[in-house]
Design a protein around this motif. Structure first.
Motif, short mmCIF file in Angstrom:
data_model
loop_
_atom_site.label_atom_id
_atom_site.label_comp_id
_atom_site.label_asym_id
_atom_site.label_seq_id
_atom_site.Cartn_x
_atom_site.Cartn_y
_atom_site.Cartn_z
N ALA A 55 39.72 1.62 -33.38
CA ALA A 55 39.54 1.12 -32.02
C ALA A 55 38.86 2.19 -31.18
CB ALA A 55 40.88 0.73 -31.40
N GLN A 56 38.25 1.75 -30.10
CA GLN A 56 37.75 2.70 -29.11
C GLN A 56 38.94 3.16 -28.26
OE1 GLN A 56 35.84 1.55 -25.28
NE2 GLN A 56 33.99 2.47 -26.18
N TYR A 57 39.08 4.46 -28.05
CA TYR A 57 40.16 5.02 -27.24
C TYR A 57 39.58 5.59 -25.94
CZ TYR A 57 44.22 4.72 -30.36
OH TYR A 57 45.26 4.27 -31.12
N ALA A 58 40.39 5.57 -24.90
CA ALA A 58 40.07 6.23 -23.64
C ALA A 58 41.12 7.31 -23.41
CB ALA A 58 40.08 5.24 -22.49
N ARG A 59 40.67 8.48 -23.00
CA ARG A 59 41.61 9.57 -22.71
C ARG A 59 41.36 10.04 -21.27
NH1 ARG A 59 38.95 14.14 -26.78
NH2 ARG A 59 36.87 14.15 -25.83
N ARG A 60 42.45 10.39 -20.60
CA ARG A 60 42.34 10.79 -19.19
C ARG A 60 43.53 11.68 -18.83
NH1 ARG A 60 44.05 5.22 -15.91
NH2 ARG A 60 45.92 4.79 -17.13
N HIS A 61 43.41 12.32 -17.68
CA HIS A 61 44.44 13.24 -17.19
C HIS A 61 44.43 13.17 -15.66
CE1 HIS A 61 46.01 17.66 -16.81
NE2 HIS A 61 46.93 16.78 -16.52
N TYR A 62 45.55 12.77 -15.07
CA TYR A 62 45.64 12.61 -13.61
C TYR A 62 46.93 13.19 -13.08
CZ TYR A 62 41.58 9.62 -12.77
OH TYR A 62 40.31 9.14 -12.63
N MET A 63 46.88 13.58 -11.81
CA MET A 63 48.07 14.02 -11.08
C MET A 63 48.12 13.27 -9.75
SD MET A 63 47.86 18.16 -11.78
CE MET A 63 49.52 18.45 -11.15
N TYR A 64 49.30 12.67 -9.47
CA TYR A 64 49.51 11.91 -8.24
C TYR A 64 50.66 12.54 -7.45
CZ TYR A 64 46.48 7.98 -9.55
OH TYR A 64 45.40 7.20 -9.87
N GLU A 122 48.10 11.12 -2.72
CA GLU A 122 46.86 11.79 -3.08
C GLU A 122 46.79 11.89 -4.60
OE1 GLU A 122 49.20 14.16 -1.42
OE2 GLU A 122 48.91 12.98 0.39
N TYR A 123 45.59 11.98 -5.11
CA TYR A 123 45.45 12.14 -6.56
C TYR A 123 44.22 12.98 -6.85
CZ TYR A 123 41.70 8.65 -6.36
OH TYR A 123 40.54 7.98 -6.07
N LYS A 124 44.25 13.56 -8.04
CA LYS A 124 43.09 14.24 -8.59
C LYS A 124 43.18 14.12 -10.10
CE LYS A 124 45.45 18.74 -8.40
NZ LYS A 124 45.36 20.14 -7.89
N GLY A 125 42.01 14.12 -10.75
CA GLY A 125 42.09 13.95 -12.18
C GLY A 125 40.76 14.00 -12.88
N ALA A 126 40.87 13.97 -14.20
CA ALA A 126 39.71 13.88 -15.07
C ALA A 126 39.60 12.43 -15.54
CB ALA A 126 39.86 14.82 -16.27
N PRO A 127 38.59 11.70 -15.08
CA PRO A 127 38.48 10.27 -15.40
C PRO A 127 38.35 10.03 -16.90
CG PRO A 127 37.07 10.85 -13.55
CD PRO A 127 37.56 12.14 -14.14
N ARG A 128 38.38 8.76 -17.25
CA ARG A 128 38.37 8.35 -18.65
C ARG A 128 37.12 8.82 -19.40
NH1 ARG A 128 39.71 2.06 -17.80
NH2 ARG A 128 38.34 2.49 -16.04
N VAL A 129 37.37 9.26 -20.61
CA VAL A 129 36.30 9.59 -21.55
C VAL A 129 36.55 8.74 -22.79
CG1 VAL A 129 35.24 11.35 -22.99
CG2 VAL A 129 36.03 11.94 -20.69
N PHE A 150 50.17 12.46 -15.70
CA PHE A 150 50.09 11.86 -17.03
C PHE A 150 48.82 12.32 -17.74
CE2 PHE A 150 48.22 8.78 -14.11
CZ PHE A 150 47.04 8.40 -14.74
N ALA A 151 48.99 12.65 -19.00
CA ALA A 151 47.88 12.97 -19.90
C ALA A 151 48.02 12.03 -21.08
CB ALA A 151 47.96 14.43 -20.35
N GLU A 152 47.03 11.20 -21.28
CA GLU A 152 47.20 10.14 -22.27
C GLU A 152 45.88 9.78 -22.93
OE1 GLU A 152 48.51 6.57 -20.36
OE2 GLU A 152 46.73 6.41 -19.11
N ALA A 153 46.03 9.10 -24.06
CA ALA A 153 44.92 8.43 -24.72
C ALA A 153 45.44 7.07 -25.18
CB ALA A 153 44.42 9.24 -25.91
N TYR A 154 44.71 6.03 -24.91
CA TYR A 154 45.18 4.69 -25.23
C TYR A 154 44.03 3.85 -25.78
CZ TYR A 154 42.97 3.54 -20.77
OH TYR A 154 42.06 3.40 -19.74
N PRO A 155 44.34 2.82 -26.59
CA PRO A 155 43.28 1.95 -27.09
C PRO A 155 42.59 1.24 -25.93
CG PRO A 155 45.32 1.62 -28.30
CD PRO A 155 45.66 2.45 -27.10
N ASN A 156 41.31 1.45 -25.79
CA ASN A 156 40.57 0.81 -24.71
C ASN A 156 40.03 -0.54 -25.14
OD1 ASN A 156 39.30 1.10 -21.97
ND2 ASN A 156 37.45 0.78 -23.20
#
Length: 850
Positions: free
Chosen positions: A467-476, A512-519, A451-457
């Motif tokens: 609003a403040q948004y958080a964006r992240r990208h993960y693979m599970y 297992e997972y790997k990803g780019a945490p929230r920014v 999932f690659a997403e941005a959501y209202p944080n």
């Protein structure tokens, strides 16, 4: 003895191929006129529409409709065909017509004259059939036999070589005489001392349900909390539900994970209340057993094409039949494609592809092997509901929803959630003599999720709608390996009637997972979410988790006197969990969490037969939930424990065409995590909770064979399923919320009903249906920073109508949420998960069959 399958009802392919195939179906002739039997003939008259084909298939359909115990040797019928049965006949007239020209006859027996033995017309066990073998004594093929409750002769004690008696595909009804979720071997519902619901293949088709989440919304006693557009958190009695695939339990496998499309499945069985005896550790809400379609022994090709609201297009092809002349080797293949938008705008489309294949082989007359493979790939919008006003704007509380339309989508159009599910299953089953059956079932499910997403944080600032948004990208990557094996039969040396089941199951879940945490990005306009770009940062986080549980279980049913049955059960479970960081995080050693060795879970129940139709029961089920929270001394909390007491009444009426039940339950939940007041961040096993309630449920044909004063003929075409649930939960001991409900997500009152009517006579071929889900409402979490928002009570009304154009084509129209009711599938926090339910929408479906 090897058994043949029921007539499978199906569907089948991707949009383009399905549309091409319908041309062939349209060339079919008009339906044959019904040959009505004279109404003055003796016996109860019922209406039948059983197509020509395999004698075994036709007999099974006939037995389900009449509530018969069907007994025969499958080898006697293997090569035989029938011209079918269409029109109004008494029971004996119907059997005569079905068996005409086959060389077979029948004999009624049993205490209620509902046991029917299919025999050679010569009535000579030494005679040879056309297939060149000796006819054997009647063997149960699993239509509606009761192995351990009402059996009064040796033939009635036979185990099952396959659980075809529980199959719902091809019956068209909303009830089934047998279920497998509560005891591995099929049992009548009234012999199960816990609440059980079943959604049949017929109901899924009539309601055009395509996801497990959709189906759970209509199952009595189950509440569904949305997570995203394809999956959520089904729950019962105040707790989330577990899952088993064809009887193989899977730890933590339902809530939060996308499931396979319903086109693959025959039925969904739901056992409410703790199910630890057969499945091991899990929540007290119960377990959902999802059972796949199986190959059948005569050729069937079914197609389906659907078009609906929001550019929803779906097509499938489902084909099954024998591979060899003896019909001991059978296949099934299904291909599906769906391209679908949603009610919110902008709406990124769902793109779903699914392929399913299964082979089934009778290795010997007593040994069956089944292998199956399924692959599903989907791409969906990462939509998780709407935000509300920011907490800070209202001084620390945010009780109000924003005044925005349901269609508002606060997520950028580049957000995506991609699932890739690969499921493999092998099942081997063998019958020993006439009383014992052994079964080994292996399941492997591998899931890739990106999932690659941005959501209202944060919540929305109403002064400038940002609003403040958080964006992240993960693979599970999820890997589930499950094995369930059991042996079931009758102890020959016991002095009383009995059935013993002993088994072992193994369940390993690794991910297992790997990803780019929230920014975090501030001041993003919520009506222009594309102002935020994707998170293109390199992956910097990685981890690995593993959960393993295995255990042995047993269940003994004893009937010391005719009307009384006792059920004793127990399970020994071993459970442990561990996790560690892996690249691209700094690797660490395994850290061990929840653990339990040789945990014993008891089960006790009693069933009393009041009449041939009605049983009363009482049961106790144990709760066992391993925990990962830690104490201040570094040790892990002991498992959550407790138990459920349930008492109720169950009935099978109108020759088993109608099931009804009423139950009271109380769940006591102890050792819940309790925040340690002297050591912040740590916990004590001191929390307690309670869940109590009442459930009433019914399914089947309530007006079958009933003559009313005003209506001069029976109404056999009416099928209904529904129920009412009252639920009250309470945290008895809790650090933050004593006295409040376990969760504010679950409504106090739920009422669900769905029904259809199949017309006869000059309106034959026309079906109408309608139903409603009514709930008392739900709210968001209550805590010290946030006053809960309340989703008001609602009632969602759906309806359908279909018309059988000819023997090969059926046109169906579904209209959902007829009144355009505004309601919430979930009420969340200030940032997300305030999820509106679907507005009014429609679907048009064209089905074909060869």
């Amino acid at each position: 003895m090897t058994k043949k399958g029921l007539c499978y009802e199906g569907a089948a392919l991707g949009s383009t191929i399905a549309a091409m195939t319908f041309g062939a179906f349209a060339l079919g002739g008009t339906p044959a006129e019904a040959s009505l039997s004279p109404q003055e003939r003796s016996g109860v008259v019922m209406v039948y529409d059983i197509p020509a084909g395999s004698v075994a298939t036709a007999l099974n359909a006939f037995a389900v409709k009449n509530g018969l115990h069907l007994l025969y040797d499958a080898r006697v019928t293997r090569m035989l065909r029938t011209t079918g049965l269409s029109g109004s006949f008494s029971m004996r007239e119907g059997l005569d017509r079905l068996l005409e020209g086959t060389g077979l006859s029948y004999r009624f027996g049993g205490p209620d004259e509902k046991a029917v033995s299919i025999i050679l017309a010569q009535n000579d066990r030494g005679a040879r059939s056309d297939a060149g073998f000796q006819a054997l004594p009647p063997i149960d093929v699993g239509a509606t036999k009761r192995t351990d409750v009402e059996a009064t002769n040796p033939d009635d004690k036979k185990a099952y070589s396959a659980d075809r008696g529980a199959i719902t595909e091809g019956t068209g009804t909303y009830t089934t005489p047998l279920v497998t979720v509560a005891g591995k071997v099929p049992l009548p519902r009234k012999e199960i001392p816990q609440s059980v619901s079943v959604m049949t293949r017929g109901q899924m088709n009539d309601m055009q349900l395509t996801t497990v989440q959709d189906a759970m919304f209509w199952v009595p006693g189950v509440s569904t909390i949305a997570n995203d557009v394809t999956q959520g958190w089904p729950a019962s009695r105040g707790y989330t539900l577990g899952v088993a695939y064809d009887g193989v339990p899977t730890y933590d496998g339902l809530a939060g994970y996308q499931q396979l499309d319903l086109a693959v499945y025959d039925r969904i069985e739901v056992l409410k209340g703790p199910a630890g005896l057969l499945s091991g550790a899990g929540n007290p809400g119960g377990i959902v057993n999802i059972v796949r379609k199986r190959p059948q022994d005569e050729f069937k090709l079914r197609t389906e094409f659907t078009a609906g609201s929001w550019d929803n297009y779906r097509g499938l092809i489902d084909v099954t039949g024998p591979i060899n002349e003896e019909r001991t080797f059978r296949y099934r293949a299904l291909v599906l494609h769906q391209d679908k938008h949603f009610f919110f705008t902008p709406s990124q489309p769902e793109d779903k592809w699914l392929g399913y294949g299964s082979l089934e082989y009778d290795i010997t007359p007593n040994t069956l092997l089944n292998v199956a493979y399924t692959r599903q790939r989907t791409s969906d919008p990462a939509y998780s509901g709407q935000p509300v006003a920011a907490l800070s704007y209202f001084g620390g509380t945010s009780p109000y929803f924003l005044n925005v339309p349901r269609s508002w989508n606060p997520y950028p159009d580049w957000t995506r959630a991609k699932w890739d599910t690969e499921d493999k299953n092998i099942r081997l089953e063998h019958r020993f003599g006439e009383d014992w059956v052994a079964k080994v079932n292996f399941n492997r499910r591998d899931i890739g999720y990106e999932f690659a997403e941005a959501y209202p944080n944060s919540g929305v600032n109403p002064s400038n709608w940002t609003a403040q948004y958080a964006r992240r990208h993960y693979m599970y990557y999820y890997h589930r390996t499950g094995l369930d094996s059991y042996l079931s039969g009758t102890l020959p040396w016991a002095m009383i009637k009995n059935t013993l089941t002993i088994g072992y199951n193994y369940d390993r879940f690794t991910y297992e997972y790997k990803g780019a945490p929230r920014v975090y990005v501030n001041n993003i306009p919520v009506f222009w979410p594309n102002a935020i770009a994707p998170n293109l940062n390199p992956f910097t986080a990685g981890g690995q988790n593993q959960t393993l549980q295995h255990g042995a279980y047993s269940q003994l049913r004893l009937t010391p006197i005719g009307p009384l049955t006792f059920v004793f059960g127990g399970r020994l479970t071993n459970f442990f969990a561990k996790n560690r960081n892996v690249f691209p995080s700094a690797p660490t050693n395994w850290s061990y969490g929840a653990k339990s060795n040789h945990r014993f879970s008891p089960y006790l129940a009693g069933i009393f037969r009041v009449t041939d139709e009605v049983n009363i029961y009482g049961s106790y089920s144990d709760i066992f939930i391993p925990q990962t929270n830690q104490k201040a001394d570094g040790t892990t909390l002991d498992p959550e424990v407790g138990g459920q007491f349930e008492a109720g009444v169950k009935g099978e009426f109108l020759n088993k065409k109608l099931n009804a039940s009423a139950a009271w339950f109380e769940i006591n939940d102890r050792n819940r995590p309790y925040a340690d007041p002297t050591n912040p961040g740590y916990y004590l096993e001191a929390g307690k909770a309670e869940s109590t309630g009442v459930e009433v449920e019914f399914s089947g044909k309530p007006l079958a064979n009933i003559e009313l004063l005003i209506i001069q003929s029976p109404l056999p075409g009416l099928d209904v399923v529904g129920g009412y649930t009252y639920l009250r939960t309470k945290l008895l001991v809790d650090k933050n919320s004593p006295g409040r409900p376990i969760s504010s997500w679950y409504p106090t009152h739920m009422f669900k009903i769905w029904g259809k009517y199949d017309f006869e006579g000059e309106w034959k071929g026309l079906t109408i249906g309608a139903g409603v889900v009514a709930e008392s409402g739900l709210s968001g979490a209550i805590n010290t920073l946030n006053e809960a928002r309340h989703g008001p009570a609602f009632a969602v009304i759906n309806a359908m109508t279909s018309y059988k154009i000819n023997d090969h084509l059926t046109l169906q129209f579904n209209l959902n949420n007829i009144t355009d009711q505004k309601y919430y599938m979930r009420v969340g926090g200030a940032n997300t998960y305030n999820t509106p339910g679907d507005p009014r929408n429609f679907m048009v479906t064209l089905r074909g069959e060869l």
